[in-house]
Scaffold this motif. Sequence first.
Motif, mmCIF file in Angstrom:
data_model
loop_
_atom_site.group_PDB
_atom_site.id
_atom_site.type_symbol
_atom_site.label_atom_id
_atom_site.label_comp_id
_atom_site.label_asym_id
_atom_site.label_seq_id
_atom_site.Cartn_x
_atom_site.Cartn_y
_atom_site.Cartn_z
ATOM 1 N N SER A 105 -8.882 1.556 4.433
ATOM 2 C CA SER A 105 -10.051 0.714 4.168
ATOM 3 C C SER A 105 -10.297 -0.247 5.338
ATOM 4 C CB SER A 105 -9.920 0.012 2.818
ATOM 5 O OG SER A 105 -9.442 -1.284 2.961
ATOM 6 N N ARG B 226 -11.921 1.678 8.276
ATOM 7 C CA ARG B 226 -13.373 1.864 8.103
ATOM 8 C C ARG B 226 -14.130 0.621 8.548
ATOM 9 N NH1 ARG B 226 -12.577 4.465 2.443
ATOM 10 N NH2 ARG B 226 -12.552 6.670 3.001
ATOM 11 N N GLN B 227 -13.593 -0.550 8.139
ATOM 12 C CA GLN B 227 -14.280 -1.785 8.540
ATOM 13 C C GLN B 227 -14.240 -1.957 10.057
ATOM 14 O OE1 GLN B 227 -12.701 -5.192 6.334
ATOM 15 N NE2 GLN B 227 -12.467 -3.902 4.522
#
Length: 436
Positions: free
Chosen positions: A24, A27-28
């Motif tokens: 996660s 992705r950022q």
Amino acid sequence: MAARYWNEAVETMGRPDIEALQLSLLRQAVGRALTTPFYGPRLEAAGISGPSDIRSLADLRRIPFTTKDDLRQAFPFGMLAAERREVVRMHASSGTTGVPTVIYLTAADVERWTDYVARSLVATGADSSDVLQNMMTYGLFTGGLGLHYGAERVGMMVIPAGPGNTARQLKLMKDFGTTTVHATPSFMLHLHSKMAEEGYGLGDLRLKRAFCGAEPYSEDARRKIEALFGIEVFNSYGLSEMNGPGVAFECERRDGMHLWEDGYILEIVDRDSFEPVPDGERGEIVLTILCREAMPLLRYRTKDLSAVCPEPCPCGRTHRRIARITGRTDDMLIINGINVFPSQIEEVIMAMPEVGNNYLILVQKEGALDRLTVKVEVGPSSFADDSRPLNALRDRIRSRLQASISLNPRVELHEPGVLPVSEGKAKRVVDERPKL
Ligand code: ADP
Ligand code: ZN
């Protein structure tokens, strides 16, 4: 062993949780990178136009590597992903072409970096009762301020001593009861060699531990420093591109450095094929910083050689450990903790018309410290009866080198034809230092 943690939940996270978090955060990071002039086109070209194109951690490998040259090309703002007003700090490290590589941090970035350092220090057993004397350079180098902030966060009393000046270091250590130091391994050996001369004995010191890094050193060198001072030495790995210290640090076991995987994705790749190598095998460390808002850096090729330690660490921390760094894949020299590329020296010398074509860079040990000598051939007309112009030239070369590489080398001038000429590829660097 009773493990003490700074942030137990994070430091003992199970592997699936670490990987889910990494995905996660990756992705950022990709989303932020896409907003920068450097990564935008590059990621698009690799078929990544949004965070959702990263579906699993395996997709990391679709992202091209980033190199130090890329950082130079993006100088000064090509990788900046934040508004200029949000940036609160920059650091820089030296570059081969005179273009430094610059790193930017927002307040939240400094905060996270401080946290990585704090947890690293606590993992060594340090706490708020400790007095830390930081003998690394403050300024653009990250070893000064970076470690300083983390140590303050732990509540240690920090003495921002900076490097050099053994007499003053020893006096500070004695007067303030320093329990912990942060220094290069060569400076620790140097410090010990000056102790008796400066009138200090081990009984004057309350030293318990040292954090040593910034340059390669062997297990034997660690043991030697430990024996000389009667302390524990913890290996510390960091690089300014990944913030600085606090990337990977040894815990109380002193057997490999935990790399903080909630902050960085570690890959170890074959130094020629760049394919991943199995755990335990040596290769080049490639790092992705996951949370830096101001400046994402994806799959950065560090040039440092290491291996993943395959066994879990008995301390309970789940973040994987990397083995001692054994060297680099490029020609970068580390002289008293300062990075120097031979090309930086060449550039200074070759820009001076009085200087001939041949030169030699000699690195030796003088006591425990590194000594850099640059031998330069000068044109025949320079060797006249009057030695004053030669001395002036020597001083000029020295001061230009000093300005470029932040080290004060010895400069020797030679008549043409004196320095060795090798057939084929010139051998410009002679490193006579015994391996630490
Ligand atoms: P520093 O100011 O700490 O030298 P730089 O970013 O200028 O930071 O240099 C980072 C480089 O220093 C690394 O890429 C690596 O080559 C070397 N280095 C840092 N820590 C260690 C260590 N513990 N062992 C071996 N080399 C190290
Ligand atoms: Zn451990």
